[in-house]
Design a protein around this motif. Structure first.
Motif, PDB file in Angstrom:
ATOM      1  N   ARG A  61       0.833  -1.206   0.000  1.00  0.00           N
ATOM      2  CA  ARG A  61       0.000   0.000   0.000  1.00  0.00           C
ATOM      3  C   ARG A  61       0.867   1.255   0.000  1.00  0.00           C
ATOM      4  NH1 ARG A  61      -2.826   3.529   3.584  1.00  0.00           N
ATOM      5  NH2 ARG A  61      -1.658   2.719   5.342  1.00  0.00           N
ATOM      6  N   HIS A  62       1.986   1.232   0.710  1.00  0.00           N
ATOM      7  CA  HIS A  62       2.887   2.396   0.725  1.00  0.00           C
ATOM      8  C   HIS A  62       3.602   2.598  -0.598  1.00  0.00           C
ATOM      9  CE1 HIS A  62       2.597   3.928   4.748  1.00  0.00           C
ATOM     10  NE2 HIS A  62       2.670   2.699   5.241  1.00  0.00           N
ATOM     11  N   ARG A  63       3.794   1.530  -1.346  1.00  0.00           N
ATOM     12  CA  ARG A  63       4.523   1.608  -2.614  1.00  0.00           C
ATOM     13  C   ARG A  63       3.596   1.723  -3.829  1.00  0.00           C
ATOM     14  NH1 ARG A  63       9.754   2.670  -1.462  1.00  0.00           N
ATOM     15  NH2 ARG A  63      10.411   1.402   0.273  1.00  0.00           N
ATOM     16  N   ARG A  64       2.353   2.114  -3.612  1.00  0.00           N
ATOM     17  CA  ARG A  64       1.407   2.182  -4.727  1.00  0.00           C
ATOM     18  C   ARG A  64       1.820   3.263  -5.716  1.00  0.00           C
ATOM     19  NH1 ARG A  64      -1.004   4.409  -0.265  1.00  0.00           N
ATOM     20  NH2 ARG A  64      -1.654   6.569  -0.510  1.00  0.00           N
ATOM     21  N   LYS A  65       1.450   3.056  -6.961  1.00  0.00           N
ATOM     22  CA  LYS A  65       1.842   3.999  -8.020  1.00  0.00           C
ATOM     23  C   LYS A  65       0.961   5.238  -8.023  1.00  0.00           C
ATOM     24  CE  LYS A  65       3.853   0.500 -10.788  1.00  0.00           C
ATOM     25  NZ  LYS A  65       4.406   0.125 -12.009  1.00  0.00           N
ATOM     26  N   SER A  66      -0.335   5.033  -7.800  1.00  0.00           N
ATOM     27  CA  SER A  66      -1.255   6.171  -7.811  1.00  0.00           C
ATOM     28  C   SER A  66      -1.511   6.602  -6.363  1.00  0.00           C
ATOM     29  CB  SER A  66      -2.572   5.771  -8.478  1.00  0.00           C
ATOM     30  OG  SER A  66      -3.484   6.837  -8.390  1.00  0.00           O
ATOM     31  N   ILE A  67      -1.112   7.805  -6.047  1.00  0.00           N
ATOM     32  CA  ILE A  67      -1.251   8.310  -4.683  1.00  0.00           C
ATOM     33  C   ILE A  67      -2.716   8.524  -4.302  1.00  0.00           C
ATOM     34  CG2 ILE A  67      -1.111  10.770  -5.198  1.00  0.00           C
ATOM     35  CD1 ILE A  67       0.778   9.081  -2.377  1.00  0.00           C
ATOM     36  N   ASP A  68      -3.606   8.608  -5.304  1.00  0.00           N
ATOM     37  CA  ASP A  68      -5.022   8.847  -5.033  1.00  0.00           C
ATOM     38  C   ASP A  68      -5.769   7.577  -4.646  1.00  0.00           C
ATOM     39  OD1 ASP A  68      -4.720  11.522  -5.568  1.00  0.00           O
ATOM     40  OD2 ASP A  68      -5.166  11.273  -7.707  1.00  0.00           O
ATOM     41  N   GLN A  69      -5.204   6.428  -4.899  1.00  0.00           N
ATOM     42  CA  GLN A  69      -5.885   5.164  -4.563  1.00  0.00           C
ATOM     43  C   GLN A  69      -5.467   4.706  -3.167  1.00  0.00           C
ATOM     44  OE1 GLN A  69      -4.858   2.504  -7.708  1.00  0.00           O
ATOM     45  NE2 GLN A  69      -6.380   3.347  -9.098  1.00  0.00           N
ATOM     46  N   VAL A  70      -6.059   5.353  -2.197  1.00  0.00           N
ATOM     47  CA  VAL A  70      -5.728   5.053  -0.807  1.00  0.00           C
ATOM     48  C   VAL A  70      -6.520   3.829  -0.363  1.00  0.00           C
ATOM     49  CG1 VAL A  70      -5.748   5.953   1.533  1.00  0.00           C
ATOM     50  CG2 VAL A  70      -5.303   7.471  -0.385  1.00  0.00           C
ATOM     51  N   GLY A  71      -5.855   2.913   0.294  1.00  0.00           N
ATOM     52  CA  GLY A  71      -6.537   1.738   0.817  1.00  0.00           C
ATOM     53  C   GLY A  71      -7.357   2.086   2.049  1.00  0.00           C
ATOM     54  N   TRP A  72      -8.316   1.247   2.346  1.00  0.00           N
ATOM     55  CA  TRP A  72      -9.193   1.526   3.477  1.00  0.00           C
ATOM     56  C   TRP A  72      -8.993   0.531   4.615  1.00  0.00           C
ATOM     57  CZ3 TRP A  72     -12.305  -2.520   4.756  1.00  0.00           C
ATOM     58  CH2 TRP A  72     -12.499  -3.492   3.779  1.00  0.00           C
ATOM     59  N   PHE A  73      -8.251  -0.526   4.374  1.00  0.00           N
ATOM     60  CA  PHE A  73      -8.110  -1.554   5.400  1.00  0.00           C
ATOM     61  C   PHE A  73      -6.943  -1.222   6.324  1.00  0.00           C
ATOM     62  CE2 PHE A  73      -7.591  -5.805   7.127  1.00  0.00           C
ATOM     63  CZ  PHE A  73      -8.908  -6.164   7.298  1.00  0.00           C
ATOM     64  N   PRO A  74      -7.135  -1.319   7.643  1.00  0.00           N
ATOM     65  CA  PRO A  74      -6.080  -0.928   8.594  1.00  0.00           C
ATOM     66  C   PRO A  74      -5.031  -2.032   8.764  1.00  0.00           C
ATOM     67  CG  PRO A  74      -8.013  -1.614   9.793  1.00  0.00           C
ATOM     68  CD  PRO A  74      -8.372  -1.669   8.329  1.00  0.00           C
ATOM     69  N   TRP A  75      -4.142  -2.174   7.791  1.00  0.00           N
ATOM     70  CA  TRP A  75      -3.165  -3.262   7.835  1.00  0.00           C
ATOM     71  C   TRP A  75      -2.199  -3.116   9.001  1.00  0.00           C
ATOM     72  CZ3 TRP A  75      -4.450  -7.398   5.539  1.00  0.00           C
ATOM     73  CH2 TRP A  75      -5.140  -7.374   4.333  1.00  0.00           C
ATOM     74  N   THR A  76      -1.886  -1.901   9.392  1.00  0.00           N
ATOM     75  CA  THR A  76      -0.959  -1.704  10.502  1.00  0.00           C
ATOM     76  C   THR A  76      -1.545  -2.229  11.802  1.00  0.00           C
ATOM     77  OG1 THR A  76      -0.153   0.260   9.377  1.00  0.00           O
ATOM     78  CG2 THR A  76       0.451   0.013  11.672  1.00  0.00           C
ATOM     79  N   LYS A  77      -2.811  -1.955  12.038  1.00  0.00           N
ATOM     80  CA  LYS A  77      -3.464  -2.456  13.253  1.00  0.00           C
ATOM     81  C   LYS A  77      -3.550  -3.975  13.245  1.00  0.00           C
ATOM     82  CE  LYS A  77      -6.248   1.634  14.000  1.00  0.00           C
ATOM     83  NZ  LYS A  77      -7.583   2.207  14.035  1.00  0.00           N
ATOM     84  N   VAL A  78      -3.873  -4.538  12.092  1.00  0.00           N
ATOM     85  CA  VAL A  78      -3.941  -5.993  11.974  1.00  0.00           C
ATOM     86  C   VAL A  78      -2.568  -6.594  12.253  1.00  0.00           C
ATOM     87  CG1 VAL A  78      -4.339  -7.899  10.365  1.00  0.00           C
ATOM     88  CG2 VAL A  78      -5.886  -5.959  10.387  1.00  0.00           C
ATOM     89  N   PHE A  79      -1.520  -5.958  11.731  1.00  0.00           N
ATOM     90  CA  PHE A  79      -0.165  -6.445  11.958  1.00  0.00           C
ATOM     91  C   PHE A  79       0.181  -6.439  13.435  1.00  0.00           C
ATOM     92  CE2 PHE A  79       4.277  -5.221  12.663  1.00  0.00           C
ATOM     93  CZ  PHE A  79       4.886  -6.387  12.244  1.00  0.00           C
ATOM     94  N   PHE A  80      -0.063  -5.327  14.115  1.00  0.00           N
ATOM     95  CA  PHE A  80       0.314  -5.231  15.523  1.00  0.00           C
ATOM     96  C   PHE A  80      -0.503  -6.179  16.405  1.00  0.00           C
ATOM     97  CE2 PHE A  80       2.223  -1.041  14.446  1.00  0.00           C
ATOM     98  CZ  PHE A  80       3.513  -1.356  14.836  1.00  0.00           C
ATOM     99  N   ILE A  81      -1.787  -6.294  16.142  1.00  0.00           N
ATOM    100  CA  ILE A  81      -2.624  -7.183  16.955  1.00  0.00           C
ATOM    101  C   ILE A  81      -2.226  -8.639  16.746  1.00  0.00           C
ATOM    102  CG2 ILE A  81      -4.985  -8.052  17.225  1.00  0.00           C
ATOM    103  CD1 ILE A  81      -5.924  -5.158  16.715  1.00  0.00           C
ATOM    104  N   CYS A  82      -2.048  -9.037  15.490  1.00  0.00           N
ATOM    105  CA  CYS A  82      -1.676 -10.432  15.211  1.00  0.00           C
ATOM    106  C   CYS A  82      -0.273 -10.743  15.712  1.00  0.00           C
ATOM    107  CB  CYS A  82      -1.787 -10.732  13.720  1.00  0.00           C
ATOM    108  SG  CYS A  82      -3.479 -10.827  13.154  1.00  0.00           S
ATOM    109  N   THR A  83       0.633  -9.788  15.613  1.00  0.00           N
ATOM    110  CA  THR A  83       1.983 -10.016  16.114  1.00  0.00           C
ATOM    111  C   THR A  83       1.986 -10.151  17.627  1.00  0.00           C
ATOM    112  OG1 THR A  83       2.913  -8.774  14.270  1.00  0.00           O
ATOM    113  CG2 THR A  83       4.320  -9.090  16.178  1.00  0.00           C
ATOM    114  N   LEU A  84       1.268  -9.273  18.316  1.00  0.00           N
ATOM    115  CA  LEU A  84       1.207  -9.343  19.777  1.00  0.00           C
ATOM    116  C   LEU A  84       0.603 -10.661  20.236  1.00  0.00           C
ATOM    117  CD1 LEU A  84       1.535  -7.891  22.523  1.00  0.00           C
ATOM    118  CD2 LEU A  84      -0.805  -7.111  22.238  1.00  0.00           C
ATOM    119  N   LEU A  85      -0.534 -11.038  19.639  1.00  0.00           N
ATOM    120  CA  LEU A  85      -1.168 -12.297  20.033  1.00  0.00           C
ATOM    121  C   LEU A  85      -0.314 -13.502  19.637  1.00  0.00           C
ATOM    122  CD1 LEU A  85      -4.892 -11.580  19.144  1.00  0.00           C
ATOM    123  CD2 LEU A  85      -3.878 -11.746  21.404  1.00  0.00           C
TER     124      LEU A  85
END
Length: 102
Positions: A61-85
């Motif tokens: 998502r950070h390396r996307r070509k079009s800056i206007d196509q912002v994702g809506w899914f909170p991947w960072t939160k999913v990463f931290f929660i799954c990593t912690l658990l």
């Protein structure tokens, strides 16, 4: 359909033997007889795989070509929660594997 017909069909379905509908699921022996530590380790591994996938998705998502196509899914939160658990469960699983039974 009348209410009487629906009640009759419902009673008929309940009175039938539904053994052909119930399919017995055969669990593998390593899961059936696994210890709690092993099952916890399996869940921890699955959570860490989800965390790895979400880290890749956030990087993508950070390396996307079009800056206007912002994702809506909170991947960072999913990463931290799954990593912690995942790390917590893996720590508990390792403690269960190392400690003597009894």
């Amino acid at each position: 359909m009348s209410l009487r017909l629906l009640a009759h069909l419902f009673k008929r379905c309940l009175s039938r033997k539904t053994s052909h509908i119930r399919v017995a699921m055969k669990w593998p022996d390593f899961l059936l007889f696994a210890s709690d530590a092993t099952l916890t380790g399996i869940w921890a591994g699955l959570l860490l795989l989800v965390a790895l996938f979400s880290m890749w998705a956030e990087h993508r998502r950070h390396r996307r070509k079009s800056i206007d196509q912002v994702g809506w899914f909170p991947w960072t939160k999913v990463f931290f929660i799954c990593t912690l658990l995942g790390v917590t469960l893996m720590t508990m699983a390792i403690k269960g594997w190392v400690s003597p039974p009894g």
